[in-house]
Design an enzyme around this catalytic site. Structure first.
Site, PDB file in Angstrom:
ATOM      1  N   LEU A  64       0.817  -1.215   0.000  1.00  7.10           N
ATOM      2  CA  LEU A  64       0.000   0.000   0.000  1.00  7.10           C
ATOM      3  C   LEU A  64       0.852   1.267   0.000  1.00  7.10           C
ATOM      4  O   LEU A  64       0.343   2.359  -0.238  1.00  7.10           O
ATOM      5  CB  LEU A  64      -0.941  -0.006   1.209  1.00  7.10           C
ATOM      6  CG  LEU A  64      -1.925  -1.177   1.251  1.00  7.10           C
ATOM      7  CD1 LEU A  64      -2.668  -1.208   2.582  1.00  7.10           C
ATOM      8  CD2 LEU A  64      -2.915  -1.086   0.089  1.00  7.10           C
ATOM      9  N   ARG A  65       2.140   1.111   0.323  1.00 13.03           N
ATOM     10  CA  ARG A  65       3.142   2.185   0.272  1.00 13.03           C
ATOM     11  C   ARG A  65       2.973   3.268   1.336  1.00 13.03           C
ATOM     12  O   ARG A  65       3.727   4.230   1.349  1.00 13.03           O
ATOM     13  CB  ARG A  65       3.180   2.838  -1.111  1.00 13.03           C
ATOM     14  CG  ARG A  65       3.507   1.909  -2.251  1.00 13.03           C
ATOM     15  CD  ARG A  65       4.847   1.214  -2.076  1.00 13.03           C
ATOM     16  NE  ARG A  65       5.331   0.616  -3.318  1.00 13.03           N
ATOM     17  CZ  ARG A  65       6.315  -0.274  -3.374  1.00 13.03           C
ATOM     18  NH1 ARG A  65       6.882  -0.689  -2.253  1.00 13.03           N
ATOM     19  NH2 ARG A  65       6.712  -0.758  -4.534  1.00 13.03           N
ATOM     20  N   HIS A 180      10.291 -15.260   2.786  1.00 13.03           N
ATOM     21  CA  HIS A 180      10.632 -14.972   1.393  1.00 13.03           C
ATOM     22  C   HIS A 180      12.008 -15.601   1.167  1.00 13.03           C
ATOM     23  O   HIS A 180      13.032 -14.942   1.360  1.00 13.03           O
ATOM     24  CB  HIS A 180      10.684 -13.462   1.139  1.00 13.03           C
ATOM     25  CG  HIS A 180       9.368 -12.785   1.194  1.00 13.03           C
ATOM     26  ND1 HIS A 180       8.678 -12.402   0.067  1.00 13.03           N
ATOM     27  CD2 HIS A 180       8.600 -12.428   2.245  1.00 13.03           C
ATOM     28  CE1 HIS A 180       7.533 -11.823   0.418  1.00 13.03           C
ATOM     29  NE2 HIS A 180       7.470 -11.836   1.731  1.00 13.03           N
ATOM     30  N   ASP A 306       1.250  -9.667  -6.009  1.00 11.17           N
ATOM     31  CA  ASP A 306       2.532  -9.079  -5.596  1.00 11.17           C
ATOM     32  C   ASP A 306       2.573  -7.622  -6.049  1.00 11.17           C
ATOM     33  O   ASP A 306       3.546  -7.160  -6.652  1.00 11.17           O
ATOM     34  CB  ASP A 306       3.714  -9.864  -6.146  1.00 11.17           C
ATOM     35  CG  ASP A 306       5.014  -9.538  -5.405  1.00 11.17           C
ATOM     36  OD1 ASP A 306       4.943  -8.938  -4.310  1.00 11.17           O
ATOM     37  OD2 ASP A 306       6.095  -9.862  -5.925  1.00 11.17           O
ATOM     38  N   HIS A 310       4.895   1.751  -8.321  1.00  8.56           N
ATOM     39  CA  HIS A 310       6.018   2.687  -8.413  1.00  8.56           C
ATOM     40  C   HIS A 310       5.602   3.896  -9.243  1.00  8.56           C
ATOM     41  O   HIS A 310       4.736   3.800 -10.126  1.00  8.56           O
ATOM     42  CB  HIS A 310       7.219   2.037  -9.114  1.00  8.56           C
ATOM     43  CG  HIS A 310       7.907   0.985  -8.307  1.00  8.56           C
ATOM     44  ND1 HIS A 310       8.503   1.240  -7.095  1.00  8.56           N
ATOM     45  CD2 HIS A 310       8.125  -0.335  -8.551  1.00  8.56           C
ATOM     46  CE1 HIS A 310       9.048   0.137  -6.628  1.00  8.56           C
ATOM     47  NE2 HIS A 310       8.823  -0.848  -7.484  1.00  8.56           N
TER      48      HIS A 310
END
Length: 426
Positions: A64-65, A180, A306, A310
């Protein structure tokens, strides 16, 4: 509000249901499928003729940044993108700024999500303070604050003793840990799958062993500690076999794969387009096919977007210098349905890995239309063709390899707890 959905093709893998049948909703929940409850008088009838009625999608990998990287996206914009794609429940990673290593940050994310009134948002908490891999976070406090799992995300855990202690603590409190798998000494500086294509184009490669060596270590620690574990973004064939073997031996492990790793391979490196720069990288055709086979076998329960938005400039550079990641949450379903085109997956397989499959990985009450479930559902026109571009995009991210591609199938309405929060009119 009492709602009755009529004439729609209801597809719900959690009930092995695929039929034209009525759905009844009252007090924000599904109360019946098929026959109306006694005395049920609908306030609104939703005619879903020629459309699918699906449980709201569950995406367990949506960045969600916010807080910290709002030039790339924020909870409101990415939440809006999610619900336009039919995602009613999403899980967000801990690598915000500040890191989700305190209850206050976890609460901030959920409060902003509630204010935005979009999808249900569940954060993942940091396994270690600042994701530095040195000191354990207060895992129980983060869980009490609403975090559904703990993870060090894509940051390396170089000290195996610290990792082992973290897993022992998590196991003691029955907490889910998300891995991960990546051996950073092998992957550092790489930007593409190590193989013929990266060699031809002079790109630093990331070998499959960067994933599988770390995965083996992590599986051995899961076996040692008994912690519940989820392995995120598998990318290679050997990883699928290792996860399947672990599950067959009784280890409490689940796994997911990013959609782009099922649709694309490293052949796209011929284009030198930074939009294809993702971590883990797009791998070989054999890897892609084995990942799909892993879904068929049940070793991989979830397909995720995923989603990593940006700003435009993040991808305007030579391939290796671009920031990795794609932003595809709003086209997750039509893209996933492409996996049916060559008979790779059945319709049930696809819908399951986008709904009850990911929900089961994280223990979420979502992804189902069973009576008693919250009425999170979508109406989907499976025949509508459209082009996803700047005119239709809702995410703040401009980084997708599928920009300008004609898609088949579109979400027309999204409901959360029986309330229509998105409707497409076009």
């Amino acid at each position: 509000m009492k709602l009755r959905i009529i004439n729609g093709r209801v597809i719900d893998p959690s009930q092995d249901l695929d039929a034209v049948i009525d759905v009844f909703i009252e007090d924000h929940k599904v109360v019946s499928i098929g026959e109306a409850p006694e005395g049920f008088d609908a306030d609104e009838i939703i005619d879903a003729a020629d459309r699918w009625v699906l449980p709201g999608l569950v995406d367990i990998a949506v960045a969600l940044r916010e807080p910290g990287y709002t030039q790339k996206g924020n909870i409101a914009t990415e939440g809006r993108a999610a619900i336009s794609g039919g995602v009613t429940t999403l899980v967000s990673p801990p690598d915000t700024k500040p890191i989700v290593d305190t209850p206050a940050v976890a609460a901030l994310i959920q409060d902003k999500a509630d204010q935005a009134g979009m999808a249900n948002v569940f954060p993942i908490g940091a396994l270690t303070k600042g994701l530095q891999g040195d000191q354990l976070s207060n895992m129980v406090a983060l869980t009490d604050a609403g975090c559904v799992a703990l993870s060090n995300h894509r940051r390396p855990m170089r000290n195996t003793l610290v990792l082992s202690r973290a897993l022992e603590y998590a196991a003691t409190h029955d907490l889910l840990v998300v891995f991960h798998p990546d051996e950073s000494s092998l992957s550092e500086g790489g930007c593409a799958h190590e193989g013929m294509m990266s060699t031809i184009h002079g790109l630093a490669g990331i070998p499959e062993t960067a994933e599988t060596i770390a995965l083996m270590r992590d599986l051995l620690l899961v076996e040692k500690t008994g912690v519940r574990a989820h392995f995120a973004r598998l990318s290679c064939a050997k990883s699928v076999e290792m996860i399947a073997d672990a599950q067959e031996s009784g280890l409490p492990v689940t796994a997911d794969v990013a959609l782009h790793n099922l649709l694309l391979t490293d052949e796209v490196l011929n284009e030198f387009d930074g939009q294809f720069h993702v971590i883990p990288p797009l791998r070989s055709e054999n890897d892609r096919l084995t990942l799909i086979e892993g879904i068929k076998r049940g070793a991989i329960r979830s397909i995720c977007s995923d989603h990593q938005p940006h700003e435009k400039m993040a991808k305007v550079a030579p391939f290796a210098a671009t920031e990795p990641g794609m932003a595809n949450v709003e086209i997750l379903l039509p893209l996933a349905l492409q996996l049916m085109d060559e008979g790779d997956l059945s319709l049930t397989d696809v819908i399951k890995t986008l709904t009850c499959g990911p929900a089961s990985c994280f223990g979420l009450e979502a992804g189902s239309l069973k009576p008693g479930s919250f009425a999170d559902f979508i109406l989907f026109d499976s025949t509508q063709t459209w082009v996803w571009d700047d005119s239709s995009r809702r995410s703040k991210g401009h980084n997708s390899a599928f920009d300008g591609v004609e898609l088949t199938g579109r979400v027309t309405q999204t409901y959360v707890s029986g309330q229509c929060i998105y409707s497409f009119h076009g």
